[in-house]
Design a protein around this motif. Sequence first.
Motif, PDB file in Angstrom:
ATOM      1  N   PRO A  20      44.930 -41.050  50.895  1.00 41.55           N
ATOM      2  CA  PRO A  20      43.696 -41.022  51.699  1.00 41.55           C
ATOM      3  C   PRO A  20      42.732 -42.159  51.349  1.00 41.55           C
ATOM      4  N   ILE A  21      42.783 -42.627  50.108  1.00 42.03           N
ATOM      5  CA  ILE A  21      41.852 -43.699  49.698  1.00 42.03           C
ATOM      6  C   ILE A  21      42.118 -44.984  50.481  1.00 42.03           C
ATOM      7  N   GLU A  22      43.406 -45.191  50.817  1.00 38.72           N
ATOM      8  CA  GLU A  22      43.760 -46.386  51.585  1.00 38.72           C
ATOM      9  C   GLU A  22      43.097 -46.390  52.965  1.00 38.72           C
ATOM     10  N   HIS A  23      42.692 -45.207  53.436  1.00 38.66           N
ATOM     11  CA  HIS A  23      42.122 -45.124  54.786  1.00 38.66           C
ATOM     12  C   HIS A  23      40.600 -45.139  54.782  1.00 38.66           C
ATOM     13  N   LEU A  24      40.017 -45.313  53.591  1.00 42.94           N
ATOM     14  CA  LEU A  24      38.548 -45.349  53.549  1.00 42.94           C
ATOM     15  C   LEU A  24      38.045 -46.591  54.286  1.00 42.94           C
ATOM     16  N   GLY A  25      37.024 -46.404  55.064  1.00 42.66           N
ATOM     17  CA  GLY A  25      36.425 -47.541  55.770  1.00 42.66           C
ATOM     18  C   GLY A  25      37.065 -47.828  57.109  1.00 42.66           C
ATOM     19  N   GLU A  26      38.186 -47.142  57.421  1.00 42.56           N
ATOM     20  CA  GLU A  26      38.881 -47.449  58.681  1.00 42.56           C
ATOM     21  C   GLU A  26      38.168 -46.892  59.901  1.00 42.56           C
ATOM     22  N   LYS A  27      37.488 -45.800  59.726  1.00 46.57           N
ATOM     23  CA  LYS A  27      36.757 -45.134  60.815  1.00 46.57           C
ATOM     24  C   LYS A  27      37.684 -44.690  61.945  1.00 46.57           C
ATOM     25  N   LYS A  28      38.936 -44.295  61.576  1.00 47.61           N
ATOM     26  CA  LYS A  28      39.863 -43.794  62.601  1.00 47.61           C
ATOM     27  C   LYS A  28      40.069 -42.323  62.297  1.00 47.61           C
ATOM     28  N   TYR A  29      39.584 -41.469  63.200  1.00 45.94           N
ATOM     29  CA  TYR A  29      39.654 -40.040  62.910  1.00 45.94           C
ATOM     30  C   TYR A  29      40.604 -39.356  63.893  1.00 45.94           C
ATOM     31  N   SER A  30      41.923 -39.398  63.590  1.00 47.54           N
ATOM     32  CA  SER A  30      42.912 -38.847  64.522  1.00 47.54           C
ATOM     33  C   SER A  30      43.275 -37.399  64.146  1.00 47.54           C
ATOM     34  N   PHE A  31      43.658 -36.598  65.145  1.00 39.83           N
ATOM     35  CA  PHE A  31      44.051 -35.212  64.857  1.00 39.83           C
ATOM     36  C   PHE A  31      45.572 -35.043  64.897  1.00 39.83           C
ATOM     37  N   ILE A  32      46.280 -36.105  65.334  1.00 38.18           N
ATOM     38  CA  ILE A  32      47.727 -35.951  65.547  1.00 38.18           C
ATOM     39  C   ILE A  32      48.469 -35.658  64.237  1.00 38.18           C
ATOM     40  N   PHE A  33      48.223 -36.489  63.224  1.00 36.69           N
ATOM     41  CA  PHE A  33      48.949 -36.295  61.959  1.00 36.69           C
ATOM     42  C   PHE A  33      48.618 -34.941  61.320  1.00 36.69           C
ATOM     43  N   PRO A  34      47.332 -34.539  61.230  1.00 38.76           N
ATOM     44  CA  PRO A  34      47.043 -33.203  60.688  1.00 38.76           C
ATOM     45  C   PRO A  34      47.675 -32.092  61.526  1.00 38.76           C
ATOM     46  N   PHE A  35      47.695 -32.280  62.853  1.00 40.68           N
ATOM     47  CA  PHE A  35      48.253 -31.266  63.752  1.00 40.68           C
ATOM     48  C   PHE A  35      49.738 -31.064  63.453  1.00 40.68           C
ATOM     49  N   ILE A  36      50.467 -32.195  63.429  1.00 43.45           N
ATOM     50  CA  ILE A  36      51.922 -32.107  63.212  1.00 43.45           C
ATOM     51  C   ILE A  36      52.216 -31.537  61.830  1.00 43.45           C
ATOM     52  N   THR A  37      51.520 -32.034  60.818  1.00 39.32           N
ATOM     53  CA  THR A  37      51.806 -31.591  59.447  1.00 39.32           C
ATOM     54  C   THR A  37      51.535 -30.095  59.290  1.00 39.32           C
ATOM     55  N   ASN A  38      50.370 -29.639  59.751  1.00 39.71           N
ATOM     56  CA  ASN A  38      50.025 -28.231  59.559  1.00 39.71           C
ATOM     57  C   ASN A  38      50.966 -27.313  60.330  1.00 39.71           C
ATOM     58  N   LEU A  39      51.311 -27.741  61.531  1.00 42.03           N
ATOM     59  CA  LEU A  39      52.239 -26.937  62.337  1.00 42.03           C
ATOM     60  C   LEU A  39      53.593 -26.836  61.627  1.00 42.03           C
ATOM     61  N   SER A  40      54.030 -27.985  61.067  1.00 40.57           N
ATOM     62  CA  SER A  40      55.322 -27.988  60.376  1.00 40.57           C
ATOM     63  C   SER A  40      55.282 -27.056  59.173  1.00 40.57           C
ATOM     64  N   ILE A  41      54.162 -27.060  58.448  1.00 31.90           N
ATOM     65  CA  ILE A  41      54.058 -26.194  57.262  1.00 31.90           C
ATOM     66  C   ILE A  41      54.143 -24.718  57.680  1.00 31.90           C
ATOM     67  N   CYS A  42      53.465 -24.378  58.787  1.00 30.11           N
ATOM     68  CA  CYS A  42      53.503 -22.991  59.273  1.00 30.11           C
ATOM     69  C   CYS A  42      54.942 -22.623  59.662  1.00 30.11           C
ATOM     70  N   LEU A  43      55.616 -23.545  60.370  1.00 27.66           N
ATOM     71  CA  LEU A  43      56.998 -23.278  60.781  1.00 27.66           C
ATOM     72  C   LEU A  43      57.888 -23.094  59.562  1.00 27.66           C
ATOM     73  N   LEU A  44      57.696 -23.982  58.565  1.00 30.29           N
ATOM     74  CA  LEU A  44      58.488 -23.882  57.333  1.00 30.29           C
ATOM     75  C   LEU A  44      58.280 -22.530  56.665  1.00 30.29           C
TER      76      LEU A  44
END
Length: 498
Positions: A20-44
């Motif tokens: 996450p530190i690598e993304h500091l200052g980028e100002k890109k706030y996407s929901f796709i990656f959190p969406f996919i990851t969390n959904l996958s964890i629930c499925l798992l």
Amino acid sequence: MLNRYVRIRILMRLLRYLNPIEHLGEKKYSFIFPFITNLSICLLSEVYSYKMVKNPMAVGAYIIFVNVALIIYFSFRSGIIGGLTATVITVFYYVYIIFTRHYQGTMLYSGLLTTAILFVLYASISFTIGWLKQIIDSLIEREANEKNRLRSVVQQLPVGIVIADKKGKIEITNRKLDTILGQKRHGHSGMGSTLIAAEVQSNGSVSNAQSPLSLALTTGKPVTDKEFIITRPDKKVVYLRVSAAPIRSRRGDTIAAASIIDDITQQKEIEKRKDDFVNIASHELKTPLTSMKIYIESLRRRVQELNDDQAHKILQRIQIQTDKLQELVNDLLDVSRIQTGKLQFTKDEFVLNDLISEIVEGFAESEKKQVIVYSGKTPIRVLADRFRIYQVVTNLLTNAIKYSPPGSAIRIVTKRQDNRAIVSVADSGIGIAKEQQKKIFDRLYQVTEPKEKTFPGLGIGLYISKEIVKRHRGSIWVESQKGKGSTFYFSLPLQKEY
Ligand code: ADP
């Protein structure tokens, strides 16, 4: 198969993407990656409970830890949007569990209540961490904008600029620098490369440690107006004037340094032409002047025989003016001798005080406007060029007379101090402003101020004096206050045996 190097590169990229530190200052706030990851964890989690342990109720407290960790991670990586996406999916999963596991009665009630409380908790974690991340992003962006602004100002400057960080790695340079150097520099780094311009290209004549930029970084003090000669790739010889200054943090530590590089080749060429002119003119004037003096002398003898007072007076004036002219030509000759390194010295042992008394007596006869007081007469023996020291003292006295009002006193003092003989000439005349005090020893420098009376002169007397004193391993300096008079000092080293 992929070779090892490619695999390592892919792994590094993946780690960088996940960090996450690598993304500091980028100002890109996407929901796709959190969406996919969390959904996958629930499925798992579902696969784990239904397929692996074959117990739908096996989804236990561990899932809460995993979810909290994911919510914190995504709030920090993708801002409020990331945190909230993770929260929403998590809460939906909890509700899904409650209904698919057929919770009843109080269990259903407490399940729903816990889910509602966790929702509030998760949402506040998302908001707090996400908000902090977004503030950090804005600060980083602001700093980057400021850097860009500085970069574009630096690009427009008419002098070459180099800004290096604490370690000497170059951070910013401008177009003018490339023009001055006659080449483009690419990605230099490290202390060595800070020695660009004068520094890198002087073919070893200037060592790294002496480069103004390195000096500013290592000593934390500014370095001003150092001159360098470099040969550009196109073989053109360029004169550079380089100054550097440290950039400090609020606490006062040196965090970077900036160097200004100015191309002074044209100025140097003009100076050289001026020098050549002075050189030729003074040599050309010398011969007719010597003949003139011989003719005047023979004319003086004839006029004496004629007993014509008027003619005698006129001749005397001609003689005085010719002497002045000769002094001037001699000074100009000295200047060109200094320039060409041909100023010769013949050192003898003599008593400095006797020389000064002699000069003062000479002045007392010719100049009646000021009172010259000489004190401190303990004899000091020096090993020096008597004529050249005579020249220095005469010049300081002439200046003191020229720049002070009639009737005022001029004080000369000689003293011995720390194995040095020090001579001072003090007047109570017009004085010299602080910022001019160093410059008056430069060649052809005269203080000119619009409102001030202008004094005749060429501005070479102090320049010659400085050179003479320097060549005797002494020093010359002035203490003065504008409007309150000046005291000029010069020192000569004493040999042990004196
Ligand atoms: P010059 O007197 O011929 O102009 P110098 O090299 O002797 O040249 O002096 C350089 C300048 O320093 C002078 O033009 C004058 O402005 C300043 N200066 C020198 N001596 C004095 C003094 N005693 N008081 C005030 N200004 C002085």
